[in-house]
Write an enzyme that holds these catalytic residues in place. Structure first.
Site, PDB file in Angstrom:
ATOM      1  N   ASP A  13     -81.728 -42.072  68.586  1.00 52.96           N
ATOM      2  CA  ASP A  13     -81.215 -42.011  67.205  1.00 52.96           C
ATOM      3  C   ASP A  13     -81.277 -40.566  66.730  1.00 52.96           C
ATOM      4  O   ASP A  13     -81.994 -39.733  67.306  1.00 52.96           O
ATOM      5  CB  ASP A  13     -82.043 -42.895  66.268  1.00 52.96           C
ATOM      6  CG  ASP A  13     -81.449 -42.940  64.852  1.00 52.96           C
ATOM      7  OD1 ASP A  13     -80.298 -43.382  64.707  1.00 52.96           O
ATOM      8  OD2 ASP A  13     -82.117 -42.497  63.900  1.00 52.96           O
ATOM      9  N   SER A  14     -80.526 -40.272  65.665  1.00 51.40           N
ATOM     10  CA  SER A  14     -80.578 -38.926  65.094  1.00 51.40           C
ATOM     11  C   SER A  14     -81.969 -38.622  64.531  1.00 51.40           C
ATOM     12  O   SER A  14     -82.331 -37.467  64.365  1.00 51.40           O
ATOM     13  CB  SER A  14     -79.533 -38.792  63.984  1.00 51.40           C
ATOM     14  OG  SER A  14     -79.822 -39.724  62.964  1.00 51.40           O
ATOM     15  N   CYS A  68     -77.894 -45.748  67.002  1.00 51.61           N
ATOM     16  CA  CYS A  68     -77.374 -44.918  65.914  1.00 51.61           C
ATOM     17  C   CYS A  68     -75.895 -45.242  65.802  1.00 51.61           C
ATOM     18  O   CYS A  68     -75.135 -45.031  66.755  1.00 51.61           O
ATOM     19  CB  CYS A  68     -77.580 -43.444  66.277  1.00 51.61           C
ATOM     20  SG  CYS A  68     -76.860 -42.287  65.106  1.00 51.61           S
ATOM     21  N   HIS A 109     -80.905 -46.481  59.919  1.00 53.04           N
ATOM     22  CA  HIS A 109     -81.921 -46.061  58.957  1.00 53.04           C
ATOM     23  C   HIS A 109     -82.083 -47.102  57.826  1.00 53.04           C
ATOM     24  O   HIS A 109     -83.128 -47.173  57.209  1.00 53.04           O
ATOM     25  CB  HIS A 109     -81.534 -44.727  58.297  1.00 53.04           C
ATOM     26  CG  HIS A 109     -81.859 -43.521  59.124  1.00 53.04           C
ATOM     27  ND1 HIS A 109     -81.214 -43.229  60.293  1.00 53.04           N
ATOM     28  CD2 HIS A 109     -82.752 -42.517  58.925  1.00 53.04           C
ATOM     29  CE1 HIS A 109     -81.693 -42.087  60.788  1.00 53.04           C
ATOM     30  NE2 HIS A 109     -82.623 -41.638  59.972  1.00 53.04           N
TER      31      HIS A 109
END
Ligand code: DGL
Length: 263
Positions: free
Chosen positions: A6-7, A69, A185
């Site tokens: 994921d970022s 993501c 998120h």
């Protein structure tokens, strides 16, 4: 080894149920916190950064990488799959689209600017269920304020509540009852979203990915048999490892030590 990318922190919402449902399998979590958020970046940047992370995970023993993501899945997955046929790379977006494609009624999607602009959710849902969900029944809202607040650890408080209230106004006006959290998120703030729209049914990647992975592995025994199973967990961040360890410890409810790498 299975890589979960994921970022930043968002992919932990996917990693947690995966690590619980597949206790024996070895995992590396990779958060590119130093370069998050990805959601307002160009496709070139998102592709470049995601590719670097996938290459790193592959060099460090991952035969399978899950892009946890949506932004990377919508902007870089297909290209990376073509560029790196030797590494199996899966993206959360298609798996979530499959889970909601049979719903009745209007669907609202909350996602980053890049995911919304890619149109990937609309495309995938329509491909799976074009009749019940023509374009006008899917409303997308880009929510660029949310990821920076979450990466800063502000997952409660007036700032994020106010942003959520503003973003959800469109869904309220449109009478939307099914909401996809199109960014990994957002499950971290699911309660705040639910509190704002109590009647809405919320769909998110953490609740669908473990079953999708199980299904994928049963269809691909040639991949499954190569995945190591020693209950290993590694946590990699390009950002501050102490900050990462603190956040992940609270979220995963266990002691973890993150390793910092520079790409
Ligand atoms: N968690 C990511 C997603 O699912 C990326 C958010 C960001 O970096 O902007 O889209």
């Amino acid at each position: 080894m299975i890589g979960v990318f994921d970022s930043g922190y968002g992919g932990l919402t996917v990693f947690k149920p995966l690590a619980e449902k597949f206790p024996k399998y070895d995992f590396i979590y990779f958060g590119d916190n130093a370069r998050a958020p990805y959601g307002s970046r160009s496709q070139e940047e998102i592709h470049k950064y995601t590719r670097q992370a996938v290459d790193w995970l592959s060099k460090n023993g991952c035969e399978l990488v899950i892009l946890a993501c949506n932004t990377a899945s919508s902007q870089a997955l297909r290209k990376i799959q073509q560029e790196t046929p030797d590494i199996k790379v899966l993206g959360v977006l298609i798996l979530v689209a499959e889970a909601v494609a049979k719903l009745d009624g209007k669907i609202g999607i909350l996602a980053t600017k890049a995911t919304v602009e890619s149109g990937a959710y609309v495309r995938e849902i329509q491909k799976l269920n074009a009749v019940e969900h023509p374009m006008f029944n899917i409303l997308q809202v880009a929510t660029p304020l949310l990821v920076p607040l979450i990466e800063a650890g502000k997952i409660d408080g007036p700032e994020i509540k106010e942003a959520i209230r503003e973003y959800l106004k469109e869904f309220e006006r449109g009478g939307i009852k099914n909401i996809i959290l199109g960014c990994t998120h957002y499950p971290l703030i699911k309660d705040l979203i639910q509190a704002e729209l109590p009647d809405a049914k919320i769909f998110e990647s953490p609740s669908v990915i473990p079953a999708s992975l199980k299904n994928y592995l049963s269809r691909h025994p040639e991949i499954e048999k190569h995945l190591s199973k020693n209950d290993v967990r590694r946590y990699i961040t390009t950002g501050d490892p102490e900050k990462f360890s603190k956040f992940a410890k609270e979220f995963l409810n266990m002691e973890i030590v993150a390793e910092k790498i520079v790409l």
